[in-house]
Design a protein around this motif. Structure first.
Motif, PDB file in Angstrom:
ATOM      1  N   VAL A 131       0.859  -1.179   0.000  1.00  0.00           N
ATOM      2  CA  VAL A 131       0.000   0.000   0.000  1.00  0.00           C
ATOM      3  C   VAL A 131       0.896   1.229   0.000  1.00  0.00           C
ATOM      4  O   VAL A 131       1.891   1.308   0.735  1.00  0.00           O
ATOM      5  N   LEU A 132       0.597   2.181  -0.876  1.00  0.00           N
ATOM      6  CA  LEU A 132       1.297   3.454  -0.925  1.00  0.00           C
ATOM      7  C   LEU A 132       0.504   4.448  -0.088  1.00  0.00           C
ATOM      8  O   LEU A 132      -0.647   4.762  -0.406  1.00  0.00           O
ATOM      9  N   MET A 133       1.127   4.933   0.990  1.00  0.00           N
ATOM     10  CA  MET A 133       0.374   5.743   1.952  1.00  0.00           C
ATOM     11  C   MET A 133       1.257   6.825   2.547  1.00  0.00           C
ATOM     12  O   MET A 133       2.486   6.782   2.483  1.00  0.00           O
ATOM     13  N   LYS A 134       0.579   7.797   3.153  1.00  0.00           N
ATOM     14  CA  LYS A 134       1.242   8.877   3.880  1.00  0.00           C
ATOM     15  C   LYS A 134       0.456   9.094   5.165  1.00  0.00           C
ATOM     16  O   LYS A 134      -0.788   9.126   5.143  1.00  0.00           O
ATOM     17  N   SER A 135       1.142   9.215   6.297  1.00  0.00           N
ATOM     18  CA  SER A 135       0.409   9.326   7.560  1.00  0.00           C
ATOM     19  C   SER A 135       1.182  10.145   8.575  1.00  0.00           C
ATOM     20  O   SER A 135       2.397  10.285   8.515  1.00  0.00           O
ATOM     21  N   THR A 136       0.437  10.688   9.523  1.00  0.00           N
ATOM     22  CA  THR A 136       0.991  11.344  10.707  1.00  0.00           C
ATOM     23  C   THR A 136       0.094  11.007  11.876  1.00  0.00           C
ATOM     24  O   THR A 136      -1.119  10.866  11.719  1.00  0.00           O
ATOM     25  N   GLY A 137       0.671  10.869  13.054  1.00  0.00           N
ATOM     26  CA  GLY A 137      -0.136  10.658  14.255  1.00  0.00           C
ATOM     27  C   GLY A 137      -0.675   9.253  14.368  1.00  0.00           C
ATOM     28  O   GLY A 137      -0.235   8.332  13.682  1.00  0.00           O
ATOM     29  N   PRO A 138      -1.658   9.042  15.240  1.00  0.00           N
ATOM     30  CA  PRO A 138      -2.183   7.699  15.522  1.00  0.00           C
ATOM     31  C   PRO A 138      -3.115   7.182  14.429  1.00  0.00           C
ATOM     32  O   PRO A 138      -4.259   7.623  14.294  1.00  0.00           O
ATOM     33  N   VAL A 139      -2.594   6.272  13.616  1.00  0.00           N
ATOM     34  CA  VAL A 139      -3.395   5.630  12.577  1.00  0.00           C
ATOM     35  C   VAL A 139      -3.138   4.126  12.634  1.00  0.00           C
ATOM     36  O   VAL A 139      -2.223   3.663  13.315  1.00  0.00           O
ATOM     37  N   GLN A 140      -3.943   3.370  11.906  1.00  0.00           N
ATOM     38  CA  GLN A 140      -3.806   1.913  11.922  1.00  0.00           C
ATOM     39  C   GLN A 140      -4.238   1.340  10.585  1.00  0.00           C
ATOM     40  O   GLN A 140      -5.196   1.828   9.975  1.00  0.00           O
ATOM     41  N   VAL A 141      -3.524   0.310  10.121  1.00  0.00           N
ATOM     42  CA  VAL A 141      -3.854  -0.384   8.884  1.00  0.00           C
ATOM     43  C   VAL A 141      -3.950  -1.871   9.176  1.00  0.00           C
ATOM     44  O   VAL A 141      -3.081  -2.424   9.843  1.00  0.00           O
ATOM     45  N   ARG A 142      -5.008  -2.516   8.694  1.00  0.00           N
ATOM     46  CA  ARG A 142      -5.178  -3.954   8.901  1.00  0.00           C
ATOM     47  C   ARG A 142      -5.525  -4.634   7.579  1.00  0.00           C
ATOM     48  O   ARG A 142      -6.176  -4.035   6.725  1.00  0.00           O
ATOM     49  N   VAL A 143      -5.102  -5.893   7.460  1.00  0.00           N
ATOM     50  CA  VAL A 143      -5.672  -6.777   6.449  1.00  0.00           C
ATOM     51  C   VAL A 143      -6.282  -7.937   7.221  1.00  0.00           C
ATOM     52  O   VAL A 143      -5.620  -8.585   8.026  1.00  0.00           O
ATOM     53  N   VAL A 144      -7.561  -8.155   7.016  1.00  0.00           N
ATOM     54  CA  VAL A 144      -8.329  -9.115   7.815  1.00  0.00           C
ATOM     55  C   VAL A 144      -8.692 -10.311   6.938  1.00  0.00           C
ATOM     56  O   VAL A 144      -9.233 -10.146   5.846  1.00  0.00           O
ATOM     57  N   VAL A 145      -8.403 -11.502   7.420  1.00  0.00           N
ATOM     58  CA  VAL A 145      -8.583 -12.730   6.656  1.00  0.00           C
ATOM     59  C   VAL A 145      -9.820 -13.472   7.134  1.00  0.00           C
ATOM     60  O   VAL A 145      -9.994 -13.702   8.330  1.00  0.00           O
TER      61      VAL A 145
ATOM     62  N   THR B 140      -5.514 -11.254  12.272  1.00  0.00           N
ATOM     63  CA  THR B 140      -5.343  -9.863  11.881  1.00  0.00           C
ATOM     64  C   THR B 140      -3.907  -9.718  11.439  1.00  0.00           C
ATOM     65  O   THR B 140      -3.010  -9.605  12.250  1.00  0.00           O
ATOM     66  N   LEU B 141      -3.680  -9.766  10.148  1.00  0.00           N
ATOM     67  CA  LEU B 141      -2.317  -9.859   9.642  1.00  0.00           C
ATOM     68  C   LEU B 141      -1.551  -8.572   9.900  1.00  0.00           C
ATOM     69  O   LEU B 141      -2.109  -7.484   9.980  1.00  0.00           O
ATOM     70  N   LEU B 142      -0.269  -8.724  10.045  1.00  0.00           N
ATOM     71  CA  LEU B 142       0.564  -7.657  10.543  1.00  0.00           C
ATOM     72  C   LEU B 142       1.440  -7.059   9.453  1.00  0.00           C
ATOM     73  O   LEU B 142       1.743  -7.700   8.447  1.00  0.00           O
ATOM     74  N   VAL B 143       1.874  -5.845   9.688  1.00  0.00           N
ATOM     75  CA  VAL B 143       2.761  -5.167   8.759  1.00  0.00           C
ATOM     76  C   VAL B 143       4.165  -5.164   9.348  1.00  0.00           C
ATOM     77  O   VAL B 143       4.403  -4.593  10.403  1.00  0.00           O
ATOM     78  N   LYS B 144       5.099  -5.869   8.669  1.00  0.00           N
ATOM     79  CA  LYS B 144       6.484  -5.931   9.117  1.00  0.00           C
ATOM     80  C   LYS B 144       6.582  -6.314  10.586  1.00  0.00           C
ATOM     81  O   LYS B 144       7.313  -5.712  11.372  1.00  0.00           O
ATOM     82  N   GLY B 145       5.783  -7.281  10.986  1.00  0.00           N
ATOM     83  CA  GLY B 145       5.888  -7.809  12.341  1.00  0.00           C
ATOM     84  C   GLY B 145       4.956  -7.196  13.353  1.00  0.00           C
ATOM     85  O   GLY B 145       4.801  -7.723  14.437  1.00  0.00           O
ATOM     86  N   THR B 146       4.322  -6.076  13.056  1.00  0.00           N
ATOM     87  CA  THR B 146       3.369  -5.465  13.987  1.00  0.00           C
ATOM     88  C   THR B 146       2.164  -4.979  13.201  1.00  0.00           C
ATOM     89  O   THR B 146       2.241  -4.716  12.006  1.00  0.00           O
ATOM     90  N   ILE B 147       1.043  -4.875  13.900  1.00  0.00           N
ATOM     91  CA  ILE B 147      -0.079  -4.165  13.279  1.00  0.00           C
ATOM     92  C   ILE B 147       0.396  -2.754  12.992  1.00  0.00           C
ATOM     93  O   ILE B 147       1.076  -2.136  13.811  1.00  0.00           O
ATOM     94  N   LEU B 148       0.088  -2.243  11.857  1.00  0.00           N
ATOM     95  CA  LEU B 148       0.606  -0.939  11.447  1.00  0.00           C
ATOM     96  C   LEU B 148      -0.117   0.157  12.220  1.00  0.00           C
ATOM     97  O   LEU B 148      -1.175   0.634  11.828  1.00  0.00           O
ATOM     98  N   LYS B 149       0.475   0.513  13.372  1.00  0.00           N
ATOM     99  CA  LYS B 149      -0.092   1.582  14.181  1.00  0.00           C
ATOM    100  C   LYS B 149       1.036   2.195  15.007  1.00  0.00           C
ATOM    101  O   LYS B 149       2.163   1.699  15.036  1.00  0.00           O
ATOM    102  N   GLY B 150       0.737   3.288  15.701  1.00  0.00           N
ATOM    103  CA  GLY B 150       1.763   3.927  16.506  1.00  0.00           C
ATOM    104  C   GLY B 150       2.923   4.413  15.651  1.00  0.00           C
ATOM    105  O   GLY B 150       2.759   4.944  14.563  1.00  0.00           O
ATOM    106  N   LYS B 151       4.136   4.194  16.157  1.00  0.00           N
ATOM    107  CA  LYS B 151       5.324   4.657  15.435  1.00  0.00           C
ATOM    108  C   LYS B 151       5.461   3.976  14.073  1.00  0.00           C
ATOM    109  O   LYS B 151       5.942   4.563  13.110  1.00  0.00           O
ATOM    110  N   GLY B 152       5.066   2.694  13.997  1.00  0.00           N
ATOM    111  CA  GLY B 152       5.198   1.975  12.740  1.00  0.00           C
ATOM    112  C   GLY B 152       4.314   2.511  11.647  1.00  0.00           C
ATOM    113  O   GLY B 152       4.572   2.280  10.465  1.00  0.00           O
TER     114      GLY B 152
END
Length: 564
Positions: free
Chosen positions: A107-121, A131-143
């Motif tokens: 996914v091509l994205m741009k973000s600031t602050g508290p956001v979250q991305v999920r792919v749900v199977v 709840t599949l993870l992005v690079k080892g973590t759910i894509l939220k917080g600093k990631g």
């Protein structure tokens, strides 16, 4: 206030965009086309849905510039941007369900602050394993914070396990930040890492300044949303039969429909949404006899102690037959004909001759015993014990301690020294601050022992019909529980303070406890008891300690917790 503020920000953004376009900015740069899962060049793709306010009307067109209040400038072209109307708004953007065809997903994205991305199977949203993870973590917080730069993000490598499964994507703006999505693809191009933008002249940048100042003022008035656990409606999907209940052994696909036994028709294949709304409409359809029957039967059960169908949770072949089938049908029809009014149905039952019957049979007891020994046909009214919550609330009401306020925070359960275990919380007051039992907090490992003694069900599953026991532990609780003893003392102090004469005080106590005057024999027995307790304590007969013992005796009468 959230909706009003969001509407003001959207209107301001549109006004600012019109002013920007009058400044005649240059056209956006072009880009080559390739196969993608989704992009936003022509608006929100079919099947994509939003909830909350952040993504409402938040897709930018590909051919003309629009203002981004969140970026305090011009938004990229052809993207879904939760910051388009400012960073204060929150919400979600979800894709429709699609079949995962390749193991890598970008996914091509741009973000600031508290956001979250999920792919749900396969719809397993609540379970972290699915709840599949992005690079080892759910894509939220600093990631998830790309610091306002456009970046490609790859979902976890173990997507390879789920090729061929049904998945959907969810992008969430969770606070005072923003997330913009340009496209989702199975490939990450090496020569493309920025969405198309606009080159603006000095006049166009100056035109935005007053709008941005007004946006900041509006955002100050927008409160944070109150969150609650809920379910979002997705796109239409049919399920396959799980043979012998196994998710790994799937049978044929079954079209969505209501129960065939109740004449339910299949949901049309082209009908949008999950079908929950249509299911709810069929459940509450006046032509569906089951819902109204179940409902009025539960009211009858709670008010009389036994349902017309005793198995209130089972109207099927494994349940018991109704004792009065014609009455059940009549009540169900009357219930639906009068707007499904619960209050009216309750009033109808409690003002009936049946509800007003005595618990003593009027007919010959021997004849009644032959024809209706178990009182199934209601030749007399049933003796019923109050439920646990009513007993506790009744003790508080009788003592005068009951706080009748509605709403407010829950009260922590009172913890005894015997209530130990993992995660032991801070305990609350013995009397629950006088609040009704409905306001006592429920923690499954630390349940209120007073109510549990009187068959309060464990809060692990729904229960349409409670157990009703009559065991020695209940008498012991009423005699020895510090809550009961304490409330007897509260009641006694109030009676002694309000009524100086002992005879009148005895009559008032009986009225408050049993809603009746005492008999002469009961008055005499009460006077003897009070005199004996005064001698035992070595104090005057009018001492609140003596009357506390008397009030405690009244709490322990069967009449106090049984209705007849």
């Amino acid at each position: 206030r959230i909706e009003q503020g969001a509407a003001e920000l959207r209107a301001l953004q549109q006004e600012a965009t019109r002013a920007l376009q009058e400044a005649r900015p240059a056209a956006p740069e072009g880009r080559g086309r390739r196969e993608v899962i989704a992009d936003f060049d022509t608006g929100l793709p079919d099947g994509w849905t939003t909830s909350g306010e952040a993504f409402v009307d938040a897709v930018t067109p590909a051919g003309r510039p629009v203002v981004s209040l969140g970026d305090r400038g011009v938004a990229a072209a052809g993207v879904a941007d939760s910051g388009l109307h400012g960073k204060k708004l929150q919400g979600d953007l979800r894709s429709p369900t699609f079949t995962l065809e390749q193991p890598k997903l970008y996914v091509l994205m741009k973000s600031t602050g508290p956001v979250q991305v999920r792919v749900v199977v396969d719809g397993h949203f609540m379970h972290e394993f699915h709840t599949l993870l992005v690079k080892g973590t759910i894509l939220k917080g600093k990631g998830a914070d790309t610091k306002g730069k456009w970046e490609w993000k790859q979902f976890a490598a173990d997507l390879v396990k789920y090729v061929g499964h049904e998945v959907y994507l969810e992008f969430s703006d969770l606070g005072d930040g923003s997330i913009a999505i340009d496209e989702i693809s199975y490939e990450r191009p090496g020569d493309y890492n920025q969405p198309r933008g606009f080159e603006l002249g000095e006049a166009a940048a100056n035109a935005l300044a007053p709008f941005l100042a007004r946006a900041a003022e509006i955002e100050k008035r927008v409160p944070a949303p109150v969150r609650a656990l809920g379910t979002a409606d997705g796109n239409a999907e049919n399920e396959r039969v799980h043979i012998r209940g196994s998710h790994a052994n799937l049978g044929e696909e079954v079209p969505r429909r209501f129960l065939e036994a109740l004449g339910g028709n299949a949901v049309p294949a082209d009908e949008p949404g999950s079908g929950r709304l249509q299911l709810a409409a069929r459940v509450a359809d006046p032509e569906n006899p089951l819902t109204a029957r179940v409902f009025v039967n539960r009211l009858w059960h709670h008010l009389t102690g036994r349902g017309i169908v005793p198995t209130v949770d089972d109207f099927g072949v494994m349940g018991m037959e109704p004792s009065h089938p014609q009455l059940l049908d009549w009540m169900a029809r009357d219930f639906t004909a009068n707007g499904w009014s619960m209050k009216r149905a309750i009033r109808q039952i409690v003002t009936s001759r049946t509800y007003a019957m005595s618990c003593v049979p009027a007919a010959d007891p021997a004849a009644v015993a032959r024809h209706d020994a178990d009182n199934v046909l209601l030749h007399k009214f049933r003796v019923r014990r109050l439920p646990a919550e009513s007993i506790r609330d009744g003790v508080l009401a009788t003592s005068g301690r009951l706080d009748r306020r509605m709403f407010g925070d829950s009260v922590p359960v009172h913890l005894t020294t015997f209530m130990e275990g993992r995660g032991r919380p801070k305990g609350g007051p013995l009397d629950g601050a006088g609040r009704r039992s409905i306001y006592i907090a429920i923690r499954r490992n630390f349940l209120p022992d007073f109510q549990m003694a009187f068959d309060m069900p464990s809060p692990f599953s729904t229960m349409g019909r409670r157990s009703v026991s009559n065991v020695p532990a209940q008498a012991l609780v009423m005699m020895n529980d510090p809550f009961v003893i304490g409330q007897a003392g509260v009641w006694a102090k109030r009676l002694c303070g309000e009524i100086p004469e002992s005879g009148a005080r005895i009559r008032r106590a009986y009225l408050e406890a049993f809603s009746r005057e005492p008999s002469e024999a009961e008055v005499g027995a009460a006077r003897e008891f009070l005199a004996a307790q005064a001698k035992l304590h070595g104090c005057p007969p009018g001492d609140p300690k003596v009357w506390g013992d008397f009030c405690h005796v009244l709490f322990n009468q069967k009449e106090y917790i049984f209705l007849r």
